[in-house]
Design a protein around this motif. Sequence first.
Motif, mmCIF file in Angstrom:
data_model
loop_
_atom_site.group_PDB
_atom_site.id
_atom_site.type_symbol
_atom_site.label_atom_id
_atom_site.label_comp_id
_atom_site.label_asym_id
_atom_site.label_seq_id
_atom_site.Cartn_x
_atom_site.Cartn_y
_atom_site.Cartn_z
ATOM 1 N N MET A 287 -15.316 -12.046 -7.193
ATOM 2 C CA MET A 287 -14.509 -13.140 -7.470
ATOM 3 C C MET A 287 -13.117 -12.973 -7.068
ATOM 4 N N VAL A 288 -12.927 -11.641 -6.657
ATOM 5 C CA VAL A 288 -11.636 -11.139 -6.137
ATOM 6 C C VAL A 288 -11.332 -11.974 -4.647
ATOM 7 N N ALA A 289 -12.432 -12.349 -4.332
ATOM 8 C CA ALA A 289 -12.316 -13.124 -3.056
ATOM 9 C C ALA A 289 -10.772 -14.327 -3.057
ATOM 10 N N GLY A 290 -10.747 -14.889 -4.338
ATOM 11 C CA GLY A 290 -9.675 -15.760 -4.388
ATOM 12 C C GLY A 290 -8.219 -15.008 -4.242
ATOM 13 N N LEU A 291 -8.221 -13.828 -4.350
ATOM 14 C CA LEU A 291 -6.914 -12.961 -4.311
ATOM 15 C C LEU A 291 -6.569 -12.369 -2.719
ATOM 16 N N ILE A 292 -7.533 -12.786 -1.917
ATOM 17 C CA ILE A 292 -7.466 -12.131 -0.768
ATOM 18 C C ILE A 292 -7.347 -13.188 0.276
ATOM 19 N N HIS A 293 -6.014 -13.159 0.928
ATOM 20 C CA HIS A 293 -5.467 -14.030 1.836
ATOM 21 C C HIS A 293 -5.309 -13.359 3.374
ATOM 22 N N ASP A 294 -5.525 -12.206 3.659
ATOM 23 C CA ASP A 294 -5.373 -11.812 5.060
ATOM 24 C C ASP A 294 -6.314 -10.599 5.341
ATOM 25 N N ILE A 295 -6.059 -10.211 6.636
ATOM 26 C CA ILE A 295 -6.997 -9.187 7.051
ATOM 27 C C ILE A 295 -6.011 -7.945 7.715
ATOM 28 N N PRO A 296 -5.363 -7.287 6.902
ATOM 29 C CA PRO A 296 -4.663 -5.922 7.053
ATOM 30 C C PRO A 296 -5.280 -4.888 7.619
ATOM 31 N N THR A 297 -4.861 -3.905 8.252
ATOM 32 C CA THR A 297 -5.420 -2.661 8.523
ATOM 33 C C THR A 297 -5.636 -1.928 6.934
ATOM 34 N N CYS A 298 -6.431 -1.025 7.045
ATOM 35 C CA CYS A 298 -6.701 -0.138 5.661
ATOM 36 C C CYS A 298 -5.344 0.627 5.254
ATOM 37 N N LYS A 299 -4.654 0.923 6.321
ATOM 38 C CA LYS A 299 -3.356 1.769 5.736
ATOM 39 C C LYS A 299 -2.426 0.705 5.402
ATOM 40 N N GLU A 300 -2.151 -0.505 6.184
ATOM 41 C CA GLU A 300 -1.416 -1.463 5.647
ATOM 42 C C GLU A 300 -1.644 -2.104 4.101
ATOM 43 N N LEU A 301 -2.954 -2.046 4.011
ATOM 44 C CA LEU A 301 -3.340 -2.486 2.602
ATOM 45 C C LEU A 301 -3.096 -1.422 1.742
ATOM 46 N N ILE A 302 -3.368 -0.406 1.986
ATOM 47 C CA ILE A 302 -3.308 0.936 0.726
ATOM 48 C C ILE A 302 -1.794 0.912 0.555
ATOM 49 N N ASP A 303 -0.879 0.932 1.765
ATOM 50 C CA ASP A 303 0.493 1.026 1.409
ATOM 51 C C ASP A 303 1.228 0.183 0.731
ATOM 52 N N ARG A 304 0.769 -1.070 1.071
ATOM 53 C CA ARG A 304 1.173 -2.114 0.341
ATOM 54 C C ARG A 304 0.976 -2.281 -1.352
ATOM 55 N N ILE A 305 -0.361 -1.690 -1.482
ATOM 56 C CA ILE A 305 -0.826 -1.831 -2.837
ATOM 57 C C ILE A 305 0.279 -0.658 -3.715
ATOM 58 N N MET A 306 0.444 0.585 -2.899
ATOM 59 C CA MET A 306 1.320 1.510 -3.493
ATOM 60 C C MET A 306 2.725 1.157 -3.590
ATOM 61 N N LEU A 307 3.123 0.322 -2.574
ATOM 62 C CA LEU A 307 4.467 -0.021 -2.810
ATOM 63 C C LEU A 307 4.670 -0.990 -4.227
ATOM 64 N N GLU A 308 3.821 -2.148 -4.047
ATOM 65 C CA GLU A 308 3.700 -3.385 -4.998
ATOM 66 C C GLU A 308 3.590 -2.338 -6.421
ATOM 67 N N ALA A 309 2.698 -1.505 -6.565
ATOM 68 C CA ALA A 309 2.497 -0.997 -7.710
ATOM 69 C C ALA A 309 3.846 -0.052 -8.273
ATOM 70 N N THR A 310 4.220 0.372 -7.261
ATOM 71 C CA THR A 310 5.604 1.202 -7.636
ATOM 72 C C THR A 310 6.552 0.318 -8.231
ATOM 73 N N ASP A 311 6.988 -0.964 -7.413
ATOM 74 C CA ASP A 311 7.934 -1.687 -7.836
ATOM 75 C C ASP A 311 7.585 -2.657 -9.094
ATOM 76 N N ILE A 312 6.527 -2.587 -9.278
ATOM 77 C CA ILE A 312 5.820 -3.307 -10.894
ATOM 78 C C ILE A 312 6.446 -2.466 -11.956
ATOM 79 N N ILE A 313 5.957 -1.281 -11.462
ATOM 80 C CA ILE A 313 6.171 -0.249 -12.779
ATOM 81 C C ILE A 313 7.778 0.228 -13.060
#
Length: 323
Positions: A289-315
Motif C-alpha cells: 500500500m506504501v506505493a501511495g507514498l512513493i513519488h520518485d525514483i532516486p538512487t538508493c543512496k539518495e533515498l537512504i540519505d534523505r530518510i536519515m536527514l528527514e528522521a533527524t529533522d523530525i526528531i
Amino acid sequence: MKTRITELFGVEHPIMQGGMHYVGFAELAAAVSNAGGVGIITGLTQRTPELLAKEIARCKEMTDKPFGVNLTFLPSVTPPDYPGYVKAIIDGGVKIVETAGNNTQKWLPALKEAGIRVIHKCTSVRHALKAEAIGCDAVSVDGFECGGHPGEDDVPNFILLPRAAEELKIPFLASGGMADGRSLVAALALGADGMNMGTRFIATKEAPVHENVKKAIVAASELDTRLVMRPLRNTERVLVNAGVERLLEKERALGANIKFEDIFNEVAGVYPKIMTEGDMDAGAWSCGMVAGLIHDIPTCKELIDRIMLEATDIIRGRLAGML
Ligand SMILES: Cc1cc2nc3c(=O)[nH]c(=O)nc-3n(C[C@H](O)[C@H](O)[C@H](O)COP(=O)(O)O)c2cc1C
C-alpha cells in the motif's frame, strides 16, 4: 543513529531491504549496503545453489559492506535444494540471513555455527516469539499493509509493532508501509529498532527491474493494491492489473472450491514477465500500500540519505519543538 539493529549488523543506518523475488539481485543488495543499509539478495530467485554462489560473489565485487541473503521456506511438494542454498551462503562468507516462511528452526544451527546473524520475517506476535525462542537474533515484523504475504491475521502496524515491543526481547524491524523519514521515526516510536522496506526499494535507480515496474509504483495510489489467494490461505498483497482482476473474478466465481490449478495462469511464472519484460498485466506481483507514498525514483543512496536527514529533522525539530 545507533540502534540495536545497527549494532547487530554492523551497519551505519537502521534500514534493511527485504528479500524480493526477481528484484533482490546483487545490484540492488550492493547499492543498499553501499548506502549504509542492509542489502539482501533473494536466494530462491537464483534457480540453483551454484547460481546463488555466483550472485553472492558478484555482490562482493560491488560492495565491501555487510549484505545478506533471503531464504524463503515455502511448503512445497518438491522443495528447493535448501541444504545446497544454506551451504552456498555459508561458503560464500555471508554474515546476515533473512528467513521467511516455515521451518527456519531446522536450518538455524548450521547458520549460527557459521557466525551468521539470522533475522526472521513474520506477520504476527506469536510467530515473532517463536523466532525468538528458537534463537533468531532479530525479527522483521510485517504489518497487514505490507507488499507480499501479510499472513491471515490482518493486524496493521499501528497495533502490531507496539504489541511486538510489549512481548519481544530481541531487536525487531518494522516492515510494511515504510517509505521515508516519517516511517522511520514512527517505527522507532512504536518500539522497533529500525525499518525494513520492500516496495520503496523497487522504485530506485539501481533496482534491476523493467522501468515499467518503477513507473507503475510511482503512478499507483494507496488504493491500488488487492489481496489475492485468501481462499487458499496464502494471502498476497499485489498491485491491481488485468491479470489480478481475472484472478479475483475466478475467486468470486469458485468461492471455497477454488484450487491453485484454477489460478495457475495468473500466479505461476509471472515474476520474470513483470520484472524483466515489463509486461504489467501478466498477473499477480507483490506490492505494498506504501506505493501511495512513493513519488520518485532516486538512487538508493539518495533515498537512504534523505530518510536519515528527514528522521533527524523530525526528531530534533518537529518533535523536540513540541516539548
Ligand atoms: C515484489 C516483491 C517480492 C517479494 N518477494 C519476497 C520473497 O521472495 N521473500 C520474502 O521473504 N519476502 C518477499 N517480499 C516481501 C518483502 O521482503 C517485504 O517484507 C515487504 O515488501 C515489506 O512491505 P512494503 O512493500 O510495504 O515495504 C516481496 C515483496 C515485494 C514487493
